[in-house]
Design an enzyme around this catalytic site. Structure first.
Site, mmCIF file in Angstrom:
data_model
loop_
_atom_site.group_PDB
_atom_site.id
_atom_site.type_symbol
_atom_site.label_atom_id
_atom_site.label_comp_id
_atom_site.label_asym_id
_atom_site.label_seq_id
_atom_site.Cartn_x
_atom_site.Cartn_y
_atom_site.Cartn_z
ATOM 1 C CG ASP A 76 30.764 36.783 19.189
ATOM 2 O OD1 ASP A 76 31.098 36.244 20.262
ATOM 3 O OD2 ASP A 76 30.935 38.002 18.966
HETATM 4 C C1 BGC Z 1 32.380 38.825 21.957
HETATM 5 C C2 BGC Z 1 33.557 38.054 21.408
HETATM 6 C C3 BGC Z 1 34.115 37.147 22.474
HETATM 7 C C4 BGC Z 1 33.013 36.218 22.964
HETATM 8 C C5 BGC Z 1 33.459 35.215 24.017
HETATM 9 C C6 BGC Z 1 31.370 37.925 22.654
HETATM 10 O O1 BGC Z 1 30.455 38.670 23.376
HETATM 11 O O2 BGC Z 1 31.761 39.540 20.910
HETATM 12 O O3 BGC Z 1 34.538 38.943 20.931
HETATM 13 O O4 BGC Z 1 35.196 36.422 21.970
HETATM 14 O O5 BGC Z 1 31.986 37.018 23.524
HETATM 15 O O6 BGC Z 1 33.740 35.834 25.209
#
Ligand code: BGC
Length: 747
Positions: free
Chosen positions: A286
């Site tokens: 993530d």
């Molecule tokens: C989220 C993800 C997301 C990523 C990119 C993170 O804060 O948990 O689900 O895909 O950001 O935007």
């Protein structure tokens, strides 16, 4: 650069490949430095470009041509949402984007600010909590297909969706991004969503593996649970994503599991995901979920994204944990190169699978009328009628002269602007738009805000009450929004109440107008005690996408019969929910043990005999359904059903409508304790008035199994199982007993 358009990018890739071929072909001629007769040299293209070769051979061929530095470039980001191109080998820049409700607006390469493009509008689909509430797996495929097509048209290679995390607590800030609280439901919706996405030459990236079940403390909290709970509740949707849907990418959660970050958790990733399940694709972190080089490299992380590296420019990306530091560790033999090779292989596999190197790749489509139709269908099938006393709904336009629409959510736009779940959409049909467009010509529609997100204004309530007094019907569009501490990423809600004085607003309007309909625009769940018994009708409308207002109006005025059902138990009060009743939320001193174990959602309410406000699987219709004649038809036990539940479902009311028939199992006298009910099948059936259909729900051997940690496998025990068929988890209409003749263990 991201600013290169799709076709230019494809062209540059083709040119790269051409130069590569020419370079090899003409290299020797130039070296000889003498006049030569130039003849076309029939050198075959590199093996990895030969689409007739098996993928693994192509992967090995390409990997063998890459330098150490080129390999390293594939395992970390080179901008917010991409990894680097290697033009020499024709590897294009790989573009990644959110997910899950539409392809997110592009951000600048090195910042979160919008890139300011004009070609990154996309279809805004209803939230995943809405899609889950349709209980329609075909719609999940169609939804995934929209995402896949739009990703291709926007030139994305990996889409960060779907989310199959379990809704463990109803106050999770991202609960509206989740399908619901049940592993079987999440599995069925997730598998179809992924298949829809990946049928378009785009990789789905299922997330967040495993257990981003709350937002508070998510960046560092260490969660733990017993092995059975992990296997039976939290892992099944991921397991099916890998084994059934053949998902190409998995995102590690921010959280820690048993002491190690999920993105490179040796147990979760190396042992279970890649080992037991044989996942051949890539694991991505993530954004900002990587915290070390060695652990990340050895713990199974394949692509590092979004690490916070101080200065936000191109150079910052060399400071990623899997960039220079990883290269150094390999050069000094601190980490074997085979570890890097395995990661690159996984990336290359995904590229081949999504046809990145092939001459023809599906082009996709963006903002098409078909996509909007799918958005509207999902919205129409997702809305859940929670209460409808004396047929308060649907409204009959021939019998009313005026409608007072009340509530900021009737006009609020919810699509854009918050983390990864937002979408820049061309338009958004609000509830008020939808109502005005459908019935504005026939009835007098007024609007008053009633409350404000910005704070108290008692005049707003007064004006709303006056409007309600003057109208035949009051429709209060209440609920939440994506502000901090509501339905938003990074922080959970603090309670289940409606904010901004909406409880009082509903009470006062309901006092003045008996025909007050409450529509909830929100994720699940909402506490309704202050007003539920004072209004005749309540509709859970979710965040319902760009066509949501049309869908809502068609339901309110009877063009569409509601058929959504809850995917999350609505408790009467938060303390009735297991994580809160057991005081295991949000964790203590950075650690969170899932004390409730298997008893998540309705499993807890059943076990403790707590009456929920609305149970899991509940939803009313404008018609009525009758269940009868349950038969358990034995089947085969290898790769097929061991038994099929067959029963008749009839529409006994006045309108066409769809019913979700739900099947739960209950094992009598299991050797390990089991929940009283576990969802193992469902089917949504559309029936005309008076129509009856025989519904079949097959159950395979795994449907009967529990996970036994002592045997490290799924055990289906010989014995009696109650097969419970009904309209919700608390409305079982038919039951019979099935005897499973023999015990089997699946490792
Ligand atoms: C989220 C993800 C997301 C990523 C990119 C993170 O804060 O948990 O689900 O895909 O950001 O935007």
């Amino acid at each position: 650069m991201k600013f290169i358009t799709g076709s230019l990018r494809r062209l540059s890739c083709v040119l790269g490949l051409l130069l590569l071929g020419l370079g090899t072909a003409f290299g020797t001629l130039r070296a000889q430095n003498q006049p030569v007769k130039i003849e076309p040299v029939q050198e075959p293209p590199p093996l990895y470009l030969d689409t007739n070769q098996p993928v693994e051979k192509r992967v090995e061929d390409l990997l063998g041509r890459m330098t150490l530095e080129e390999k390293i470039a594939q395992v970390h980001a080179d901008s917010k949402f991409s990894t680097a191109a290697i033009p020499r080998l024709g590897i294009p820049r790989r573009w990644i984007d959110d997910g899950p409700h539409g392809v997110r607006e592009d951000v600048g390469p090195y910042s979160w600010d919008p890139a300011g493009r004009t070609d990154d509008y996309a279809t805004w689909m209803p939230a995943l909590s809405a899609l889950g509430s349709t209980w329609n797996v075909d719609l999940a495929t169609a939804y995934g297909n929209v995402l896949g097509q739009e990703s291709r048209a926007r030139d994305k290679d990996i889409i960060l969706a779907p989310i199959v995390d379990i809704a463990r607590t109803p106050i999770s800030g991202r609960i509206y991004e989740y399908f619901g609280e049940d592993p079987f439901l999440n599995t069925r919706m997730g598998v179809n969503y992924i298949e829809g996405v990946q049928s378009n030459d785009v990789a789905a990236c299922v997330k967040h593996f495993a257990g981003n079940n709350q937002e508070d403390g998510r960046g560092s909290i260490n969660m733990d649970m017993d092995e059975r709970t992990l296997r039976e509740i939290y892992l099944p949707p991921f397991e099916a994503a890998v084994k059934e849907a053949h998902v190409w990418a998995v995102m590690g959660a921010y959280t820690k599991f048993r002491g190690e970050y999920c993105a490179y958790n040796d147990y979760l990733i190396n042992k279970i995901l890649k080992g037991e399940w044989g996942f051949p694709g890539l694991v991505m972190s993530d954004w900002g979920g990587t915290h070390s080089t060695r652990e990340a490299a050895l713990g199974g992380l394949d692509v590092e994204m979004g690490t916070l590296v101080g200065s936000e420019d191109k150079s910052a990306y060399t400071n990623f944990f899997l960039a220079s530091a990883f290269l150094d560790a390999i050069r000094t033999n601190g980490i074997p190169v085979s570890v890097l090779d395995d990661k690159v292989r996984r990336s290359l596999r995904v590229m081949f699978a999504s046809h990145i190197f092939d001459p023809v790749r599906l082009p996709g489509a963006l903002n098409s009328p078909e996509h909007r139709t799918t958005a509207q269908r999902v919205a129409e099938e997702s809305m859940v009628l929670l209460k409808n006393n004396n047929n308060a709904l649907p409204l009959d336009v021939s019998k009313i002269k005026s409608v007072a629409v009340i509530g900021e959510n009737a006009v609020r736009h919810n699509a854009a602007g918050f983390f990864g779940a937002g979408v820049k959409t061309m338009y958004e049909v609000t509830p008020l738009d939808g109502i005005e467009q459908l019935v504005g010509g026939k009835v007098n529609v007024t609007y008053s805000a009633g409350y404000s997100k910005e704070g108290g204004d008692s005049n707003l309530v007064k004006r709303a009450v006056t409007a309600a007094r003057q109208a035949d019907v009051a429709i209060i569009v209440a609920g939440l929004n994506h502000s901090r501490y509501l339905d938003d990423e990074g922080r959970d809600r603090t309670n289940l109440s409606l904010p901004y004085g909406q409880n009082e607003l509903i009470q006062r309007v309901a006092r003045i107008n008996r025909r007050t309909i409450v529509v909830l625009v929100s994720g699940p769940a909402i506490e309704m005690d202050p007003w539920l018994d004072r209004v005749p009708a309540v509709l859970q409308a979710h965040y319902s996408g760009m066509e949501g207002g049309h869908a809502l109006a068609r339901i309110l005025f009877g063009d569409v019969n509601p058929s959504g059902k809850l995917t999350v138990t609505y408790p009467k009060q938060l303390m009735d929910s297991p994580a809160h009743a057991l005081d295991t939320y949000p964790g203590t001193n950075g650690t969170l043990f899932y004390k409730e174990g298997l008893l998540v959602g309705y499993r807890w309410f059943d076990a403790k005999d707590i009456k929920p406000l609305f149970p899991f699987g509940f939803g009313l219709s404008y018609t009525t359904f009758e269940y009868s004649n349950l038969k358990l038809v034995p089947g085969h036990d290898t790769n097929g059903p061991v038994v099929t539940a067959e029963f008749d479902l009839a529409n006994t009311g006045p309108r066409a409508g769809a019913e979700v028939a739900e099947l739960y199992i209950h094992q009598e006298n299991p050797t390990l304790p089991r929940p009283l009910k576990e969802l193992k099948g469902f089917k949504k059936v559309l029936l005309n008035p008076g129509e009856k259909q025989t519904v079949s729900i097959p159950l395979d051997v795994r449907s009967f199994a529990f996970y036994d940690p002592a045997q490290a496998g799924w055990v289906s025990e010989a014995g009696n199982f109650k097969i419970l068929v009904g309209s919700s988890s608390r409305d079982i209409r038919l039951q019979d007993t099935f005897h499973l003749p023999q015990t089997s263990v699946e490792k």
